[in-house]
Design a protein around this motif. Structure first.
Motif, mmCIF file in Angstrom:
data_model
loop_
_atom_site.group_PDB
_atom_site.id
_atom_site.type_symbol
_atom_site.label_atom_id
_atom_site.label_comp_id
_atom_site.label_asym_id
_atom_site.label_seq_id
_atom_site.Cartn_x
_atom_site.Cartn_y
_atom_site.Cartn_z
ATOM 1 N N ASN A 199 -15.274 7.103 1.103
ATOM 2 C CA ASN A 199 -14.916 5.700 1.266
ATOM 3 C C ASN A 199 -14.211 5.430 2.582
ATOM 4 O O ASN A 199 -14.830 4.963 3.525
ATOM 5 C CB ASN A 199 -14.078 5.253 0.062
ATOM 6 C CG ASN A 199 -14.891 5.313 -1.222
ATOM 7 O OD1 ASN A 199 -15.734 4.469 -1.457
ATOM 8 N ND2 ASN A 199 -14.660 6.324 -2.048
ATOM 9 N N ASP A 247 -16.685 2.023 -0.666
ATOM 10 C CA ASP A 247 -16.032 0.918 -1.376
ATOM 11 C C ASP A 247 -14.527 1.098 -1.266
ATOM 12 O O ASP A 247 -13.921 1.850 -2.024
ATOM 13 C CB ASP A 247 -16.474 0.896 -2.848
ATOM 14 C CG ASP A 247 -15.771 -0.197 -3.654
ATOM 15 O OD1 ASP A 247 -14.925 -0.912 -3.082
ATOM 16 O OD2 ASP A 247 -16.059 -0.320 -4.853
ATOM 17 N N ILE A 264 -12.245 -1.342 -1.587
ATOM 18 C CA ILE A 264 -11.461 -2.237 -2.447
ATOM 19 C C ILE A 264 -11.013 -1.510 -3.714
ATOM 20 O O ILE A 264 -9.855 -1.598 -4.127
ATOM 21 C CB ILE A 264 -12.254 -3.519 -2.758
ATOM 22 C CG1 ILE A 264 -12.429 -4.340 -1.464
ATOM 23 C CG2 ILE A 264 -11.558 -4.353 -3.840
ATOM 24 C CD1 ILE A 264 -13.283 -5.570 -1.590
ATOM 25 N N LYS A 265 -11.903 -0.736 -4.324
ATOM 26 C CA LYS A 265 -11.476 -0.003 -5.525
ATOM 27 C C LYS A 265 -10.506 1.123 -5.163
ATOM 28 O O LYS A 265 -9.751 1.579 -6.030
ATOM 29 C CB LYS A 265 -12.681 0.511 -6.308
ATOM 30 C CG LYS A 265 -13.561 1.522 -5.591
ATOM 31 C CD LYS A 265 -13.196 2.963 -5.839
ATOM 32 C CE LYS A 265 -14.158 3.878 -5.109
ATOM 33 N NZ LYS A 265 -13.769 5.290 -5.225
ATOM 34 N N LEU A 291 -12.659 -3.605 5.438
ATOM 35 C CA LEU A 291 -13.847 -4.387 5.082
ATOM 36 C C LEU A 291 -14.797 -4.481 6.275
ATOM 37 O O LEU A 291 -16.017 -4.389 6.122
ATOM 38 C CB LEU A 291 -13.430 -5.787 4.617
ATOM 39 C CG LEU A 291 -14.564 -6.706 4.160
ATOM 40 C CD1 LEU A 291 -15.281 -6.136 2.942
ATOM 41 C CD2 LEU A 291 -14.036 -8.110 3.846
ATOM 42 N N VAL A 340 -20.863 -0.238 -4.705
ATOM 43 C CA VAL A 340 -19.702 -0.855 -5.357
ATOM 44 C C VAL A 340 -19.323 -0.008 -6.569
ATOM 45 O O VAL A 340 -20.135 0.198 -7.465
ATOM 46 C CB VAL A 340 -20.006 -2.293 -5.799
ATOM 47 C CG1 VAL A 340 -18.780 -2.904 -6.487
ATOM 48 C CG2 VAL A 340 -20.439 -3.147 -4.614
ATOM 49 N N SER A 383 -17.306 0.510 -9.725
ATOM 50 C CA SER A 383 -16.433 0.036 -10.803
ATOM 51 C C SER A 383 -16.002 1.188 -11.701
ATOM 52 O O SER A 383 -15.192 0.993 -12.611
ATOM 53 C CB SER A 383 -17.143 -1.036 -11.636
ATOM 54 O OG SER A 383 -18.133 -0.461 -12.475
ATOM 55 N N ALA A 403 -15.647 -5.753 -9.869
ATOM 56 C CA ALA A 403 -16.744 -5.103 -9.140
ATOM 57 C C ALA A 403 -17.628 -6.139 -8.452
ATOM 58 O O ALA A 403 -18.014 -5.978 -7.286
ATOM 59 C CB ALA A 403 -17.567 -4.243 -10.086
ATOM 60 N N THR A 408 -16.052 -7.540 -5.455
ATOM 61 C CA THR A 408 -16.149 -6.599 -4.325
ATOM 62 C C THR A 408 -17.487 -6.752 -3.623
ATOM 63 O O THR A 408 -17.559 -6.823 -2.387
ATOM 64 C CB THR A 408 -15.973 -5.158 -4.825
ATOM 65 O OG1 THR A 408 -14.663 -5.016 -5.382
ATOM 66 C CG2 THR A 408 -16.154 -4.151 -3.693
ATOM 67 N N ALA A 419 -11.808 -11.042 -3.111
ATOM 68 C CA ALA A 419 -11.277 -9.743 -3.534
ATOM 69 C C ALA A 419 -10.182 -9.224 -2.606
ATOM 70 O O ALA A 419 -9.180 -8.666 -3.061
ATOM 71 C CB ALA A 419 -12.416 -8.725 -3.637
ATOM 72 N N ILE A 420 -10.365 -9.381 -1.296
ATOM 73 C CA ILE A 420 -9.372 -8.849 -0.348
ATOM 74 C C ILE A 420 -8.022 -9.530 -0.537
ATOM 75 O O ILE A 420 -6.972 -8.874 -0.586
ATOM 76 C CB ILE A 420 -9.869 -9.017 1.106
ATOM 77 C CG1 ILE A 420 -11.074 -8.101 1.369
ATOM 78 C CG2 ILE A 420 -8.755 -8.738 2.093
ATOM 79 C CD1 ILE A 420 -10.762 -6.630 1.365
ATOM 80 N N ILE A 437 -6.029 -8.425 -3.981
ATOM 81 C CA ILE A 437 -5.818 -7.006 -4.312
ATOM 82 C C ILE A 437 -4.540 -6.796 -5.127
ATOM 83 O O ILE A 437 -4.549 -6.083 -6.145
ATOM 84 C CB ILE A 437 -5.819 -6.154 -3.031
ATOM 85 C CG1 ILE A 437 -7.259 -5.936 -2.564
ATOM 86 C CG2 ILE A 437 -5.147 -4.793 -3.262
ATOM 87 C CD1 ILE A 437 -7.404 -5.289 -1.210
#
Length: 615
Positions: free
Chosen positions: A54, A85, A87-88, A104, A126, A128, A145, A148, A325-326, A329
């Motif tokens: 990631n 990914d 974000i996760k 991002l 993505v 999840s 998810a 994202t 999503a950003i 968080i």
């Protein structure tokens, strides 16, 4: 391909934070020579390579491309996936490096580069999976998810011609979790299919059905694997696999199954083979693949799918109002910690039955464990061998070429250019993983993600009255509020256990100190001294507990803090638990210790000045 934690978090194998982590949860890749060795005699033009990476995804893809070029492969023919990914990672897994916005941009850099140069590559997966591992409800897994995916596509949309955008949408894939509640999980997958199709059509105007297809792989749930009666995990894995294979409309394109003994430690090759045989029997011995969808028109399934979609749509709209999503968080992280706390509470209260854990606990000894304890142990010599090869690589490379490549990489990152071309040039020049990530840290800064655990006590105090009274009594004896430090030494980003301990300790009335993941032993000991804590709790799930805890205990002695009791939690074999106690650790907890209230009372006992004086 799974990478070790130093590689995932952008450190060379000889960095102080890499100690004890090299080669533990995956392969160490510090430079082009490592990647070259890994793919020796493997023709990359014939491979479909999935890389679970990631924060350093642009770099590992750059190394992969450089090796392919050395093999004489046309990179346009390469096939594979980088998870990519971030974000996760902020929400659940913890292998991020830079803040969300530049991260991002780098996700989009990879997608844009692949769209032009490596068109068969999936540039973003993505994930999840880790959301459910962090406690997400099915509705949260769906919404977080999909949000994202939306964030990435919104970032990508201005970068490519409008007519080509649907093709890029079609390259986005998903990696999903399947838990034990079969009907709910199967319906969740059908909901994912419908909602992604809806988003692609309505938000992005994608008209071709093939580009709106929800393409996903799955690893079934590891969160529910039990240390107690671990042989029962085989049944759990099978049932969870059925949830992502029985419904043709929502059938996974690829399935990964954990091994039955992963709650104990690293699985052996035979354990992994056993899980692989499960899906081979499903594919080749049953008639599952010969029929259309078995659940179309089923009233129960249709109702459940609609229920999941309705709640997920509402949460998606909520996230959209927050700015996507950003921007959300911190909110999402807090929701996951709350959901996980609810899950743990239900198990503790017996409302959720876990066979062998809180019901039907009487058991015969398992004949599967064997003399080796039922797990694989990584040879400690692996780390030194990797460091020796890294030092040799640095000595033999062209220093000027490295300096020039790093300067160009820094310029690209600073100017907002796509970092992929400069990363590939750096890979060819001999730049190391730590040097590449060092540039990103210098340009974008480092980031400490939200813990999801606020300092303020919640109103969820039911069943905690006795513990709160005990905390109050000990605090009175101490002359101030009982201070409990929760720390995560090393690079392990699996923070769920630490979060739940901190969450419960806070609600029991303790003064908690929890700053999140990725701390050196030196930083933990410094915090213990600065905050004058009464008890230290350390959490490690990556298998690096022995060297890291040994160093923490040594530093506590050197600082005159060896009177502060230390408790440790993680996936710790019995033999290692005894070793930790020999270092001076007061308590060791493993996944079988699911009753958090008992752990809370242990903290109180360890901090009790009367008991300490008696000892």
């Amino acid at each position: 391909m799974a990478f070790d934690l130093p590689t995932q978090t952008g450190y060379d194998s000889d960095h102080v934070l890499a100690r004890g982590e090299v080669g533990k949860v995956g392969v160490p890749i510090s430079h082009l020579g490592d990647m070259r060795m890994l793919f020796d005699e493997i023709p990359l033009d014939q491979m479909n390579t999935s890389m679970t990476i990631n924060a350093t995804a642009p770099w590992l893809l750059a190394l992969y491309i450089a090796v392919a070029e050395e093999q004489g492969v046309d990179i346009a023919q390469l096939q594979g996936t980088v998870q990519n990914d971030l974000i996760k990672e902020y929400l659940s897994r913890g292998t991020y490096i830079s803040p969300p916005k530049p991260s991002l941009r780098m996700i989009a850099d990879v997608a844009e580069y692949c769209y032009t140069n490596v068109p068969k590559w999936n540039p973003m997966n993505v994930c999840s999976y880790h959301l459910q591992e962090a406690g997400a409800t099915p509705e949260q897994e769906l919404a977080f998810a999909l949000a994202t995916g939306i964030a990435v596509l919104d970032e990508l949309r201005p970068r490519v011609p409008e007519a080509d955008f649907p093709v890029l949408v079609g390259r986005i894939s998903f990696f999903v979790n399947a838990g034990i509640r079969f009907v709910t999980e199967m319906c969740k997958m059908r909901a994912f299919v419908d909602l992604w199709d809806e988003i692609c059509a309505e938000r992005y105007g994608v008209t071709e059905e093939k580009y709106r297809r929800f393409r996903y792989g799955v690893q079934v749930n590891s969160l529910g694997l039990t240390e107690q009666q671990p042989e029962n995990n085989v049944y759990r894995i099978l049932i969870e696999m059925l949830a992502v294979t029985l419904s043709k409309k929502a059938r996974a394109r690829a399935v990964q199954l954990p091994a039955w003994n992963e709650a104990l430690g690293l699985p052996r090759p035979w354990d992994q083979q056993w899980s692989m045989r499960m899906q081979q029997i499903m594919a080749f011995e049953t008639d599952l693949l010969e029929y259309d969808d078995l659940f179309d028109g089923n009233a129960v399934v249709d109702a459940k799918v609609e229920e999941l979609k309705t709640v997920a749509r509402a949460e998606l709209a909520n996230l959209d109002k927050m700015g996507g999503a950003i921007a959300a968080i911190d909110y999402m992280k807090a929701r996951l910690v709350d959901s996980n706390a609810e899950r743990v509470n239900r198990i503790e209260r017996g409302e959720t039955v876990v066979v062998g854990v809180n019901r039907y606990t009487a058991s015969e000894p398992s004949p599967l464990m064997g003399e080796d304890g039922g797990i694989m142990v990584v040879d400690p010599a692996v780390e030194q061998d990797q460091i020796d090869r890294l030092e040799a690589w640095r000595t033999e490379r062209d220093a000027k070429a490295v300096a020039d490549a790093l300067a160009d990489l820094r310029a690209a990152a600073t100017e907002g250019r796509n970092v992929m071309p400069a990363s590939i040039a750096a890979a060819r020049a001999g730049v190391t993983t730590g040097e590449w990530a060092g540039v990103m840290r210098a340009v974008h800064g480092e980031y400490r993600g939200p813990t999801g655990v606020s300092k303020a006590m919640s109103n969820k105090t039911e069943g905690l009255e006795d513990i709160r009274a005990a905390v109050d009594a000990v605090s009175d004896q101490l002359g101030r509020r009982l201070k409990f430090l929760v720390g995560k030494p090393g690079l392990d980003g699996h923070s769920n256990g630490a979060e739940q301990i901190a969450f419960r300790a806070r609600d029991c009335g303790m003064d908690i100190s929890y700053e999140g993941i990725r701390l050196t032993p030196e930083e933990i000991v410094a915090a213990a001294r600065a905050e004058d804590v009464h008890v230290i709790g350390l959490s490690i799930l990556s298998g690096s507990h022995v060297p890291l805890i040994e160093e923490v205990m040594r530093r506590l002695r050197e600082e005159g803090l060896d009177h502060v009791p230390v408790m440790v939690g993680g996936i710790i074999p019995d033999e290692d638990a005894e070793k930790l106690k020999s270092f001076g650790v007061a308590r060791v907890y493993t996944p079988k210790d699911f009753e958090l209230n008992r752990i809370m009372m242990d903290i109180v006992a360890l901090a009790d000045p009367q008991k300490i004086a008696a000892e």
